[in-house]
Design a protein around this motif. Sequence first.
Motif, PDB file in Angstrom:
ATOM      1  N   UNK A   1      45.494  11.200 -45.470  1.00 32.05           N
ATOM      2  CA  UNK A   1      46.935  11.236 -45.725  1.00 32.05           C
ATOM      3  C   UNK A   1      47.272  11.463 -47.189  1.00 32.05           C
ATOM      4  N   UNK A   2      46.409  12.219 -47.862  1.00 29.47           N
ATOM      5  CA  UNK A   2      46.649  12.511 -49.274  1.00 29.47           C
ATOM      6  C   UNK A   2      47.984  13.233 -49.455  1.00 29.47           C
ATOM      7  N   UNK A   3      48.281  14.139 -48.500  1.00 32.13           N
ATOM      8  CA  UNK A   3      49.515  14.944 -48.603  1.00 32.13           C
ATOM      9  C   UNK A   3      50.777  14.112 -48.392  1.00 32.13           C
ATOM     10  N   UNK A   4      50.640  12.988 -47.687  1.00 32.17           N
ATOM     11  CA  UNK A   4      51.815  12.151 -47.426  1.00 32.17           C
ATOM     12  C   UNK A   4      51.931  11.026 -48.447  1.00 32.17           C
TER      13      UNK A   4
ATOM     14  N   UNK B   1      40.681  13.573 -53.492  1.00 33.31           N
ATOM     15  CA  UNK B   1      40.391  14.703 -52.618  1.00 33.31           C
ATOM     16  C   UNK B   1      40.538  14.307 -51.155  1.00 33.31           C
ATOM     17  N   UNK B   2      41.037  15.212 -50.335  1.00 31.97           N
ATOM     18  CA  UNK B   2      41.133  14.901 -48.904  1.00 31.97           C
ATOM     19  C   UNK B   2      39.862  15.268 -48.135  1.00 31.97           C
ATOM     20  N   UNK B   3      38.942  16.002 -48.750  1.00 28.30           N
ATOM     21  CA  UNK B   3      37.803  16.459 -47.952  1.00 28.30           C
ATOM     22  C   UNK B   3      36.430  15.960 -48.404  1.00 28.30           C
TER      23      UNK B   3
ATOM     24  N   UNK C   1      38.898   9.087 -50.516  1.00 30.22           N
ATOM     25  CA  UNK C   1      39.129   7.645 -50.354  1.00 30.22           C
ATOM     26  C   UNK C   1      39.344   6.921 -51.660  1.00 30.22           C
ATOM     27  N   UNK C   2      38.983   7.587 -52.766  1.00 33.52           N
ATOM     28  CA  UNK C   2      39.124   6.932 -54.062  1.00 33.52           C
ATOM     29  C   UNK C   2      39.988   7.754 -55.009  1.00 33.52           C
ATOM     30  N   UNK C   3      40.606   7.055 -55.952  1.00 34.55           N
ATOM     31  CA  UNK C   3      41.345   7.750 -57.002  1.00 34.55           C
ATOM     32  C   UNK C   3      40.556   7.582 -58.291  1.00 34.55           C
ATOM     33  N   UNK C   4      40.066   8.701 -58.799  1.00 36.95           N
ATOM     34  CA  UNK C   4      39.309   8.662 -60.047  1.00 36.95           C
ATOM     35  C   UNK C   4      40.266   8.772 -61.214  1.00 36.95           C
ATOM     36  N   UNK C   5      40.040   7.929 -62.229  1.00 36.64           N
ATOM     37  CA  UNK C   5      40.977   7.910 -63.354  1.00 36.64           C
ATOM     38  C   UNK C   5      40.274   8.149 -64.669  1.00 36.64           C
ATOM     39  N   UNK C   6      40.998   8.809 -65.557  1.00 38.00           N
ATOM     40  CA  UNK C   6      40.482   8.997 -66.901  1.00 38.00           C
ATOM     41  C   UNK C   6      41.649   8.914 -67.878  1.00 38.00           C
ATOM     42  N   UNK C   7      41.501   8.072 -68.873  1.00 36.21           N
ATOM     43  CA  UNK C   7      42.558   7.927 -69.878  1.00 36.21           C
ATOM     44  C   UNK C   7      42.200   8.760 -71.095  1.00 36.21           C
TER      45      UNK C   7
END
Length: 160
Positions: A46-49, A98-100, A119-125
């Motif tokens: 549900x990345x798009x939603x 990513x959704x895939x 499933x994860x959100x990768x972050x970089x500051x």
Amino acid sequence: MHKYEKIWLSFGTGALILFLVILGISAVHQGHSPAASGIETINPDHVRDDERFKEPGLYESKEEGFDYDLYMVASMFRYEPTEVEIPKGSRVRVMVTTPDVIHGFEVAKTNINMMAEPGLISKYHTTFNKEGEFLVVCNEYCGTGHTDMTSVIKVVGSEE
Ligand code: CUA
């Protein structure tokens, strides 16, 4: 079969089972994911939603200490947005998902290089201090269109 042979055979089998059980338990116990501190998750289907990634791009940051939040979606085989402009000197939270499949989010000529995992959100500051065009590539083989996965981050000086 010789008696000792039997003993050794059952000892070996027992040890193997024991190790597999330990491996199985620890895998389940640790959830087989990266270190849990500060990891934000997302439903990859549900990345798009998802509010955060509905319209990938640059937004004013909701977080103190940052000017902008850059949301990017990596998918087979493109990046969204395909181009983004960031004012020079901005402190930015870069967030990728990513959704895939797993992609490698790398911004050439910068220190930004992280995995994008479903499933994860990768972050970089980071702070974009250098003006110019920075090519975003994928450095994790993800399929036939792997090399087509690009985007451009344009760091632009202020007009003043
Ligand atoms: Cu995405 Cu390679």
